[in-house]
Design a protein around this motif. Structure first.
Motif: not given
Length: 275
Positions: A100-101, A127-128, A138-144, A199-200
């Motif tokens: 996450y960011y 998906g993000v 606020v969290e942004a993500g995640p990838n996998a 992607d975000l």
């Protein structure tokens, strides 16, 4: 009106959705368990299980524990515990790390609540997305990305034995052949902040690289069948003297009370009433 900074063709509004501090939820579960007479042992790694006619002996790093029955909710190690009980589960837990960011405080206004994309039904990961947590961050993500250790919360975490175990599992190669393009894209995004940002922006076009700060990560215990399919539903099996929760995907925390009631029902049916 609800999320003025979000772009999209259409959206579904779920006004009843929300978030909780799950650390506090888990601590209350623990407190209630102890009040009911249960004991909790932390930092106790299970090394083996011996079966006796009327009991189980669990060899742990904190000593041997005696039990008549076992309910296995070991997450990343659930398949190993089931195998210790002699079960042929037909699945292996493959760990996937989600990174996450976070949004910097001055950018929190961009996200009012929870913003999720439409999921791909062929792939069990969401998906993000953007999540405003209980403290307003606020969290942004995640990838996998497939982790190289079951508890591989950092990129550098590596376990040779666990990695070789995955490589010798037929389901791993079938999964890799089926999802290699998606997998490579996830790895690329893991190492490229620019790709992650692009992607975000599909959800939040205004977001800039300067809005992003470092975040944490989590590891998903993904059950993979021998045919390479990723289990995207709950998998609970009943063994001899035991119940094994082999797959509890991302709604596991949200659904924990309902899952607990279901497992308790299975336990009463299989082991008899505790009264």
């Amino acid at each position: 009106e609800v999320e003025p900074h979000v772009a999209g063709i259409r959206a579904l509004l779920a006004p009843g959705t929300g978030i909780v501090d799950y650390r506090k939820v888990a601590s209350v579960y623990a407190m209630k368990f102890q009040e009911a007479g249960g004991d909790i042992f932390t930092g106790a790694r299970l090394r083996g299980i011996k079966r006796f006619p009327d009991a189980l002996a669990l060899d742990t790093t904190s000593g041997t524990l005696q039990s008549r029955h076992l309910i296995n909710c070991a997450g990343l190690h659930a398949d190993r515990v089931a195998e210790m009980m002699g079960e042929n589960t037909g699945v292996r837990i493959i760990p996937f790390r989600g990174e996450y960011y976070t949004l910097r405080p001055e950018s929190h206004h961009l996200v009012k609540g929870l913003i999720y994309p439409v999921p791909d039904p062929q792939f069990p990961f969401l998906g993000v997305h953007f999540t405003r947590n209980i403290k307003g961050h606020v969290e942004a993500g995640p990838n996998a990305v497939m982790a190289l250790r079951r508890e591989g919360y950092r990129k550098r975490d590596f376990d040779l034995g666990e990695s070789l175990g995955n490589l010798t599992y037929p389901g791993f190669w079938k999964m890799a052949m089926k999802y290699w393009k998606i997998g490579m894209g996830e790895v690329y995004r893991s190492y490229s902040k620019r790709v992650f940002l692009n992607d975000l922006r599909k959800l939040l076009p205004e977001i800039q690289e300067s809005d992003l700060a470092g975040g944490g990560s989590g590891v998903r215990a993904q059950a993979v069948a021998r045919d390479g399919s990723l289990l995207d539903d709950f998998s609970i099996i009943q063994g001899r003297g035991a119940i094994h929760v082999l797959n509890a995907p991302s709604p596991g925390a949200t659904s924990s009370l309902a899952i607990g009631e279901h497992i308790a029902g299975l336990a009463v049916e299989a082991f008899g009433s505790p009264n």
